[in-house]
Design a protein around this motif. Sequence first.
Motif, PDB file in Angstrom:
ATOM      1  N   TYR A 216       0.848  -1.201   0.000  1.00 35.94           N
ATOM      2  CA  TYR A 216       0.000   0.000   0.000  1.00 35.94           C
ATOM      3  C   TYR A 216       0.880   1.246   0.000  1.00 35.94           C
ATOM      4  CZ  TYR A 216      -3.778   3.235   1.094  1.00 35.94           C
ATOM      5  OH  TYR A 216      -4.681   4.264   1.035  1.00 35.94           O
ATOM      6  N   ILE A 217       0.462   2.244  -0.788  1.00 34.58           N
ATOM      7  CA  ILE A 217       1.158   3.541  -0.817  1.00 34.58           C
ATOM      8  C   ILE A 217       0.136   4.620  -0.523  1.00 34.58           C
ATOM      9  CG2 ILE A 217       2.394   5.212  -2.289  1.00 34.58           C
ATOM     10  CD1 ILE A 217       3.435   2.816  -3.924  1.00 34.58           C
ATOM     11  N   GLU A 265       2.304   8.810  -8.946  1.00 37.35           N
ATOM     12  CA  GLU A 265       3.329   8.176  -9.791  1.00 37.35           C
ATOM     13  C   GLU A 265       3.739   6.809  -9.239  1.00 37.35           C
ATOM     14  OE1 GLU A 265       6.847   9.462 -12.615  1.00 37.35           O
ATOM     15  OE2 GLU A 265       4.765  10.026 -12.500  1.00 37.35           O
ATOM     16  N   GLU A 266       3.938   6.750  -7.920  1.00 36.33           N
ATOM     17  CA  GLU A 266       4.416   5.513  -7.291  1.00 36.33           C
ATOM     18  C   GLU A 266       3.356   4.403  -7.345  1.00 36.33           C
ATOM     19  OE1 GLU A 266       7.475   4.754  -5.605  1.00 36.33           O
ATOM     20  OE2 GLU A 266       8.176   6.480  -6.736  1.00 36.33           O
ATOM     21  N   ILE A 267       2.077   4.790  -7.207  1.00 29.88           N
ATOM     22  CA  ILE A 267       1.005   3.781  -7.286  1.00 29.88           C
ATOM     23  C   ILE A 267       0.958   3.179  -8.687  1.00 29.88           C
ATOM     24  CG2 ILE A 267      -1.515   3.491  -7.302  1.00 29.88           C
ATOM     25  CD1 ILE A 267      -1.580   5.470  -4.906  1.00 29.88           C
ATOM     26  N   LYS A 268       1.075   4.049  -9.707  1.00 30.37           N
ATOM     27  CA  LYS A 268       1.051   3.552 -11.091  1.00 30.37           C
ATOM     28  C   LYS A 268       2.254   2.649 -11.376  1.00 30.37           C
ATOM     29  CE  LYS A 268      -1.681   7.227 -13.250  1.00 30.37           C
ATOM     30  NZ  LYS A 268      -2.232   7.835 -12.045  1.00 30.37           N
ATOM     31  N   LYS A 269       3.393   2.997 -10.794  1.00 33.77           N
ATOM     32  CA  LYS A 269       4.628   2.255 -11.053  1.00 33.77           C
ATOM     33  C   LYS A 269       4.637   0.908 -10.317  1.00 33.77           C
ATOM     34  CE  LYS A 269       8.727   3.637  -9.374  1.00 33.77           C
ATOM     35  NZ  LYS A 269       9.732   4.677  -9.106  1.00 33.77           N
ATOM     36  N   ASN A 270       4.221   0.936  -9.029  1.00 33.75           N
ATOM     37  CA  ASN A 270       4.338  -0.271  -8.192  1.00 33.75           C
ATOM     38  C   ASN A 270       3.087  -1.152  -8.176  1.00 33.75           C
ATOM     39  OD1 ASN A 270       7.058   0.000  -6.654  1.00 33.75           O
ATOM     40  ND2 ASN A 270       6.163   2.037  -6.525  1.00 33.75           N
ATOM     41  N   LYS A 271       1.929  -0.542  -8.520  1.00 32.53           N
ATOM     42  CA  LYS A 271       0.642  -1.276  -8.515  1.00 32.53           C
ATOM     43  C   LYS A 271       0.449  -2.106  -7.231  1.00 32.53           C
ATOM     44  CE  LYS A 271       0.279  -1.649 -13.541  1.00 32.53           C
ATOM     45  NZ  LYS A 271       1.409  -0.756 -13.863  1.00 32.53           N
ATOM     46  N   PRO A 272       0.472  -1.459  -6.049  1.00 31.55           N
ATOM     47  CA  PRO A 272       0.325  -2.224  -4.796  1.00 31.55           C
ATOM     48  C   PRO A 272      -1.044  -2.909  -4.736  1.00 31.55           C
ATOM     49  CG  PRO A 272       1.067   0.023  -4.379  1.00 31.55           C
ATOM     50  CD  PRO A 272       0.598  -0.025  -5.795  1.00 31.55           C
ATOM     51  N   ILE A 273      -1.060  -4.072  -4.104  1.00 32.41           N
ATOM     52  CA  ILE A 273      -2.268  -4.902  -4.066  1.00 32.41           C
ATOM     53  C   ILE A 273      -3.452  -4.202  -3.376  1.00 32.41           C
ATOM     54  CG2 ILE A 273      -1.563  -6.094  -1.930  1.00 32.41           C
ATOM     55  CD1 ILE A 273      -2.775  -8.666  -3.171  1.00 32.41           C
ATOM     56  N   LEU A 274      -3.178  -3.338  -2.375  1.00 31.00           N
ATOM     57  CA  LEU A 274      -4.275  -2.691  -1.635  1.00 31.00           C
ATOM     58  C   LEU A 274      -4.615  -1.289  -2.144  1.00 31.00           C
ATOM     59  CD1 LEU A 274      -3.416  -3.806   2.011  1.00 31.00           C
ATOM     60  CD2 LEU A 274      -4.986  -4.870   0.398  1.00 31.00           C
ATOM     61  N   ASN A 275      -4.033  -0.883  -3.284  1.00 29.87           N
ATOM     62  CA  ASN A 275      -4.312   0.443  -3.848  1.00 29.87           C
ATOM     63  C   ASN A 275      -5.224   0.373  -5.075  1.00 29.87           C
ATOM     64  OD1 ASN A 275      -1.311   1.321  -2.675  1.00 29.87           O
ATOM     65  ND2 ASN A 275      -2.807   2.951  -2.684  1.00 29.87           N
ATOM     66  N   ARG A 276      -5.980  -0.696  -5.204  1.00 26.44           N
ATOM     67  CA  ARG A 276      -6.754  -0.904  -6.431  1.00 26.44           C
ATOM     68  C   ARG A 276      -7.606   0.304  -6.810  1.00 26.44           C
ATOM     69  NH1 ARG A 276      -7.012  -6.752  -5.601  1.00 26.44           N
ATOM     70  NH2 ARG A 276      -5.234  -7.444  -6.831  1.00 26.44           N
ATOM     71  N   ALA A 277      -8.274   0.877  -5.806  1.00 30.09           N
ATOM     72  CA  ALA A 277      -9.192   2.003  -6.097  1.00 30.09           C
ATOM     73  C   ALA A 277      -8.452   3.179  -6.692  1.00 30.09           C
ATOM     74  CB  ALA A 277      -9.903   2.430  -4.828  1.00 30.09           C
TER      75      ALA A 277
END
Length: 459
Positions: A216-217, A265-277
């Motif tokens: 998560y980020i 930027e970091e969410i798009k790059k890392n695609k964390p499992i809990l950041n889907r929304a």
Amino acid sequence: MTKDNIYAILDIETTGGKFNEEGITEIAIYKYDGHEIVDQFISLINPEREIQPFVVNLTGINSKMLRNAPKFYEVAKRIVEITDDCIIVAHNSSFDYRILKTEFKRLGFPFKRQTLCTVELSKQLIPDMPSYSLGKLTRSLGIAISDRHRADGDATATVKLFKMLLNKDLKKQIIKQSVKTEQKSKIASNLRAIIEELPTETGVYYIHNEIGEIIYIGKSNNIKKRITQHFTGTNSKSKKIQTLVHSVTYERTGSELVALLKESEEIKKNKPILNRALRKTIFTHALYQFKDTNGYINLRIDKATREERSITTFSNRQSAKSFMQNISEQYELCEKLLGLYKTNTSCFKYEVKECHGACVLEEPVDSYNTKVNALVELHSYENKNMLIIDRGRYIDEKSVVVVEDGVFKGLGFFDLNHQINNKDVLLSLITPMTNNRDNQHIIQSYVRRYKKRLKIISF
């Protein structure tokens, strides 16, 4: 209930204001051993912050009266001593106890006491009263109260009320059951250890699982507070975080704008499992323009599309509507031409002389369009070259977000002691970032909200 119980019956007056930002202006404490008052402490306190005007009217306590009063840290030791091994009793004790704990927390001192609330006790022992406010309840019970809304007057009345309640509770069972002991923190020790290492500053944080993957980020103006919320939350996302978390890393940004851009930027790059929304687009509506058959520039809010070029974007319809209402007043624009007022004739503002008549072709097209173009120029950054200067991570530092030819180039930090006037030098210091619609939305909406505080330099 044994006769050994000693009570600290108290009342506190505060400055009012935001939750957990209040300060104490006056305190009165009576130490009661079940038979008589054995100690007392009454004092005005300088809260070192503004008193809300309605509180001044209610209590009569103003800043002038408190100028020479002791500050809380000067009376803290006396409060600790007089309440030591006591059960705190107050009318609505959760309020007074929270205020005391907050003041001690500011001093870095953990203050924990058992508490009893005379509102709750009265409801059990004297049911069916018309009101349980201190003033009305004591009046109904024939308890004299002087100096209402002053700490000593209210504390004295609470002492009399509590004595009455003690006498009513013949078996001493109700009072015994009503004593509240503060629960220990529900945060597991491994999570508490993580929280202790975190700063109370603005930045981006990364929650990692046991094998170091980012799950998560997020971004926050207070990283420690936000992680604490994740670790104590009861929704499904919080529970997943609590189960999977092994460590938290962070990056200070100082500026909320930098944090928002880095988070995206970091969410798009890392695609964390809990950041889907958050992987979805972060804006839903946009502002568009077109000319009507009479040559007037009309503005419309519509759902954001990738194809059509917009002036600016909004997180939701409500923020877009509020923006339109503001610009209608600020630029004296016609509600009909903004799509805010559906009519075939004049708009409502024309009837009350707040619209210059573009809706009925009275306002010259050129003068109306000049106003609209000024607004478009301010809120669109198409073809613009600008530096958005905001807070840095340290006192002698600023952050900079660079937009060149309407394209978001990147961001960085520079030292205030080295004023940079050379664009090429500045561009060499920034971290390049992706120019996408989400980042464009973040920049535009942030500038909209904080333009008075930001420094924007065209180059």
